[in-house]
Design a protein around this motif. Structure first.
Motif, PDB file in Angstrom:
ATOM      1  N   LEU A  24       0.836  -1.190   0.000  1.00 42.41           N
ATOM      2  CA  LEU A  24       0.000   0.000   0.000  1.00 42.41           C
ATOM      3  C   LEU A  24       0.877   1.249   0.000  1.00 42.41           C
ATOM      4  CD1 LEU A  24      -3.008  -1.014   2.273  1.00 42.41           C
ATOM      5  CD2 LEU A  24      -2.643  -1.353  -0.179  1.00 42.41           C
ATOM      6  N   ASN A  25       0.294   2.355  -0.426  1.00 43.72           N
ATOM      7  CA  ASN A  25       1.086   3.548  -0.719  1.00 43.72           C
ATOM      8  C   ASN A  25       1.931   4.027   0.459  1.00 43.72           C
ATOM      9  OD1 ASN A  25       0.021   3.477  -3.252  1.00 43.72           O
ATOM     10  ND2 ASN A  25      -1.404   5.178  -2.975  1.00 43.72           N
ATOM     11  N   GLY A  26       1.432   3.889   1.684  1.00 40.83           N
ATOM     12  CA  GLY A  26       2.176   4.357   2.847  1.00 40.83           C
ATOM     13  C   GLY A  26       3.445   3.584   3.125  1.00 40.83           C
ATOM     14  N   THR A  27       3.617   2.431   2.455  1.00 41.50           N
ATOM     15  CA  THR A  27       4.808   1.592   2.679  1.00 41.50           C
ATOM     16  C   THR A  27       5.398   1.173   1.334  1.00 41.50           C
ATOM     17  OG1 THR A  27       3.576   0.747   4.597  1.00 41.50           O
ATOM     18  CG2 THR A  27       5.680  -0.271   4.165  1.00 41.50           C
ATOM     19  N   ALA A  28       5.292   2.045   0.338  1.00 42.35           N
ATOM     20  CA  ALA A  28       5.694   1.684  -1.017  1.00 42.35           C
ATOM     21  C   ALA A  28       7.191   1.399  -1.132  1.00 42.35           C
ATOM     22  CB  ALA A  28       5.293   2.788  -1.989  1.00 42.35           C
ATOM     23  N   ASP A  29       8.023   2.191  -0.459  1.00 43.43           N
ATOM     24  CA  ASP A  29       9.477   1.993  -0.570  1.00 43.43           C
ATOM     25  C   ASP A  29       9.889   0.629  -0.027  1.00 43.43           C
ATOM     26  OD1 ASP A  29       9.752   4.483  -1.703  1.00 43.43           O
ATOM     27  OD2 ASP A  29      10.386   5.470   0.151  1.00 43.43           O
ATOM     28  N   LEU A  30       9.379   0.274   1.142  1.00 47.19           N
ATOM     29  CA  LEU A  30       9.695  -1.025   1.721  1.00 47.19           C
ATOM     30  C   LEU A  30       9.172  -2.140   0.817  1.00 47.19           C
ATOM     31  CD1 LEU A  30      10.824  -2.679   4.076  1.00 47.19           C
ATOM     32  CD2 LEU A  30       8.620  -2.401   5.238  1.00 47.19           C
ATOM     33  N   GLY A  31       7.988  -1.959   0.254  1.00 46.80           N
ATOM     34  CA  GLY A  31       7.434  -2.966  -0.654  1.00 46.80           C
ATOM     35  C   GLY A  31       8.318  -3.199  -1.865  1.00 46.80           C
ATOM     36  N   ARG A  32       8.843  -2.107  -2.429  1.00 49.74           N
ATOM     37  CA  ARG A  32       9.724  -2.265  -3.591  1.00 49.74           C
ATOM     38  C   ARG A  32      11.008  -2.998  -3.227  1.00 49.74           C
ATOM     39  NH1 ARG A  32       7.342   2.824  -5.119  1.00 49.74           N
ATOM     40  NH2 ARG A  32       8.768   3.985  -3.776  1.00 49.74           N
ATOM     41  N   ASP A  33      11.545  -2.734  -2.038  1.00 47.95           N
ATOM     42  CA  ASP A  33      12.761  -3.432  -1.597  1.00 47.95           C
ATOM     43  C   ASP A  33      12.503  -4.929  -1.434  1.00 47.95           C
ATOM     44  OD1 ASP A  33      14.133  -1.045  -1.576  1.00 47.95           O
ATOM     45  OD2 ASP A  33      13.921  -0.719   0.588  1.00 47.95           O
ATOM     46  N   ILE A  34      11.368  -5.277  -0.850  1.00 46.74           N
ATOM     47  CA  ILE A  34      11.016  -6.693  -0.668  1.00 46.74           C
ATOM     48  C   ILE A  34      10.812  -7.358  -2.025  1.00 46.74           C
ATOM     49  CG2 ILE A  34       9.209  -8.242   0.187  1.00 46.74           C
ATOM     50  CD1 ILE A  34       8.877  -6.276   2.552  1.00 46.74           C
ATOM     51  N   SER A  35      10.127  -6.671  -2.913  1.00 43.48           N
ATOM     52  CA  SER A  35       9.894  -7.201  -4.258  1.00 43.48           C
ATOM     53  C   SER A  35      11.205  -7.498  -4.969  1.00 43.48           C
ATOM     54  CB  SER A  35       9.067  -6.183  -5.052  1.00 43.48           C
ATOM     55  OG  SER A  35       9.030  -6.504  -6.423  1.00 43.48           O
ATOM     56  N   ARG A  36      12.154  -6.579  -4.857  1.00 47.22           N
ATOM     57  CA  ARG A  36      13.449  -6.767  -5.521  1.00 47.22           C
ATOM     58  C   ARG A  36      14.184  -7.975  -4.956  1.00 47.22           C
ATOM     59  NH1 ARG A  36      18.083  -5.283  -3.669  1.00 47.22           N
ATOM     60  NH2 ARG A  36      17.137  -3.845  -2.155  1.00 47.22           N
ATOM     61  N   LEU A  37      14.183  -8.131  -3.644  1.00 43.04           N
ATOM     62  CA  LEU A  37      14.894  -9.248  -3.016  1.00 43.04           C
ATOM     63  C   LEU A  37      14.281 -10.592  -3.383  1.00 43.04           C
ATOM     64  CD1 LEU A  37      15.484  -7.667   0.505  1.00 43.04           C
ATOM     65  CD2 LEU A  37      17.267  -8.315  -1.125  1.00 43.04           C
ATOM     66  N   LEU A  38      12.964 -10.627  -3.528  1.00 39.01           N
ATOM     67  CA  LEU A  38      12.285 -11.876  -3.873  1.00 39.01           C
ATOM     68  C   LEU A  38      12.254 -12.119  -5.379  1.00 39.01           C
ATOM     69  CD1 LEU A  38       9.245 -11.780  -1.404  1.00 39.01           C
ATOM     70  CD2 LEU A  38      11.280 -13.226  -1.265  1.00 39.01           C
ATOM     71  N   ALA A  39      12.744 -11.145  -6.158  1.00 40.92           N
ATOM     72  CA  ALA A  39      12.700 -11.237  -7.622  1.00 40.92           C
ATOM     73  C   ALA A  39      11.278 -11.522  -8.086  1.00 40.92           C
ATOM     74  CB  ALA A  39      13.673 -12.302  -8.125  1.00 40.92           C
ATOM     75  N   HIS A  40      10.317 -10.822  -7.459  1.00 38.15           N
ATOM     76  CA  HIS A  40       8.904 -11.005  -7.794  1.00 38.15           C
ATOM     77  C   HIS A  40       8.239  -9.629  -7.818  1.00 38.15           C
ATOM     78  CE1 HIS A  40       5.313 -13.546  -8.142  1.00 38.15           C
ATOM     79  NE2 HIS A  40       4.697 -12.569  -7.507  1.00 38.15           N
ATOM     80  N   PRO A  41       7.508  -9.303  -8.885  1.00 35.55           N
ATOM     81  CA  PRO A  41       6.970  -7.945  -9.001  1.00 35.55           C
ATOM     82  C   PRO A  41       5.829  -7.680  -8.020  1.00 35.55           C
ATOM     83  CG  PRO A  41       6.127  -9.332 -10.758  1.00 35.55           C
ATOM     84  CD  PRO A  41       7.167 -10.153 -10.046  1.00 35.55           C
ATOM     85  N   LEU A  42       5.669  -6.402  -7.680  1.00 36.41           N
ATOM     86  CA  LEU A  42       4.491  -5.987  -6.925  1.00 36.41           C
ATOM     87  C   LEU A  42       3.281  -5.993  -7.853  1.00 36.41           C
ATOM     88  CD1 LEU A  42       5.915  -2.959  -4.917  1.00 36.41           C
ATOM     89  CD2 LEU A  42       5.247  -5.179  -3.975  1.00 36.41           C
ATOM     90  N   SER A  43       2.162  -6.484  -7.346  1.00 37.75           N
ATOM     91  CA  SER A  43       0.919  -6.440  -8.111  1.00 37.75           C
ATOM     92  C   SER A  43       0.325  -5.037  -8.049  1.00 37.75           C
ATOM     93  CB  SER A  43      -0.074  -7.465  -7.557  1.00 37.75           C
ATOM     94  OG  SER A  43       0.386  -8.781  -7.798  1.00 37.75           O
ATOM     95  N   ALA A  44      -0.457  -4.708  -9.057  1.00 38.90           N
ATOM     96  CA  ALA A  44      -1.023  -3.373  -9.162  1.00 38.90           C
ATOM     97  C   ALA A  44      -2.283  -3.240  -8.313  1.00 38.90           C
ATOM     98  CB  ALA A  44      -1.347  -3.058 -10.616  1.00 38.90           C
ATOM     99  N   HIS A  45      -2.445  -2.060  -7.733  1.00 33.56           N
ATOM    100  CA  HIS A  45      -3.664  -1.766  -6.983  1.00 33.56           C
ATOM    101  C   HIS A  45      -3.998  -0.288  -7.146  1.00 33.56           C
ATOM    102  CE1 HIS A  45      -0.856  -0.106  -4.053  1.00 33.56           C
ATOM    103  NE2 HIS A  45      -1.881   0.440  -3.419  1.00 33.56           N
TER     104      HIS A  45
END
Length: 341
Positions: A24-45
């Motif tokens: 969610l938007n309030g935690t977007a930076d952390l979400g992108r970091d997790i996505s990069r480490l897992l080599a899995h994209p964030l889904s759109a919302h």
């Protein structure tokens, strides 16, 4: 404490079958970091705010029969209150379940109201339990958070799966680069934090391969007034690591640091999972009794302006630990060495 300590450098990509990651938007930076480490994209919302203060959050990618992880740290600010963030997360989980999600896990590194886990005065609310009921009522399958104030109260509050990760591996990685071969001592700033301090101390001994001492400071709080002068432990000529779950105004850590200095400590590192840095922290933590402060970015230090406190603050990424927890949960692997226990 396990004989092998998980390292933040050990996180790897996730098997992506049926996995969906949302941030969610309030935690977007952390979400992108997790996505990069897992080599899995964030889904759109989509998140929409309405003129009257209401909002709407919905997934834009298909979620039917998916194993979904929603990343949202529930601290107040800088743009939304803790209540706003909690409401958005709950409503989004409900929308995901309505859309056919097979399993939804809330990744809330900072869980709001987790400190109010018992009655300290007559007719007090036990707000941790009420928050747990809200997650359960909306259909959440699991809640994952970081370094809870009281892990037993946290687990007992929830009827769905409740996972309390320990920040110890993240902090230890930073501590290793900050200390040499000098004597070390882990200090709990109050008796209630003794278990947390012991967990970190035992892990440090395993990683460093040498003994680490322990000490604690006395603290009593009544009507907002803190007292207590007892200090137990041999800290003479040692580098002391004061460990707590969070920094609010910093008063507790400064009291413990001054007590350790008075008993001969050579250097003081303060280590916490969360730096809230509320009003007064900038003044309190400038105290020279504390040499360095180590905190994760589960709560970004947005309240702390440039200055002497910011200069002695080391921020540790929480994304590797959270990514590893998501990977193991999705692949049905044990979390034992990541947990507060």
């Amino acid at each position: 404490m396990p004989s092998q300590i998980w390292s933040p450098s050990a996180v790897g990509p996730v098997a992506s079958r049926h996995l969906r990651l949302f941030a969610l938007n309030g935690t977007a930076d952390l979400g992108r970091d997790i996505s990069r480490l897992l080599a899995h994209p964030l889904s759109a919302h989509e998140e929409r705010d309405f003129e009257d203060g209401e909002h709407k959050v919905r997934p834009l990618d298909p979620v039917a029969d998916a194993d979904i992880y929603v990343i949202h740290s529930l601290h107040g600010g800088p743009d939304q209150s803790a209540n706003d963030k909690l409401c958005r997360l709950l409503f989004f989980i409900g929308a995901l379940k309505d859309a056919g999600a097979r399993r939804v896990t809330a990744i809330a590194p900072y869980l709001c109201y987790a400190r109010k886990d018992r009655r300290t005065k007559a007719n007090d609310p036990v707000t941790t339990r009420y928050v747990a009921v809200l997650f359960e009522a909306i259909g959440c399958d699991a809640v994952v958070t970081l370094e809870v104030h009281n892990e037993a109260a946290f687990e007992n509050a929830f009827r769905c799966r409740a996972v309390a990760l320990t920040a110890a591996p993240l902090l230890i990685d930073a501590i290793k680069t900050a200390v040499g071969n000098e004597p070390l001592c882990v200090v709990s700033p109050d008796l209630g934090g003794g278990k947390r301090a012991d967990l970190l101390r035992e892990a440090l001994e395993t990683v460093l391969g040498r003994p680490v001492g322990k000490a604690f400071a006395e603290k009593h709080r009544s009507a907002g007034v803190v007292s207590g002068d007892l200090f137990v432990g041999d800290v003479a000529d040692a580098t002391c690591i004061i460990v707590d779950d969070l920094i609010s105004t910093g008063g507790t850590l400064v009291r413990a640091a001054r007590a350790a200095r008075a008993h001969g400590a050579r250097r003081i590192l303060a280590c916490v999972a969360y730096g809230l840095f509320m009003e007064g922290a900038e003044t309190a933590l400038a105290d020279p009794a504390i040499d360095r402060i180590i905190a994760t970015d589960a709560v970004p230090p947005f309240r702390l302006p440039a200055g002497p406190v910011r200069d002695k603050l080391d921020i540790v990424p929480a994304a590797p630990l959270l990514a590893e927890a998501i990977r193991r949960l999705h692949e049905d692997k044990p979390l034992t060495d990541l947990l507060v226990f």
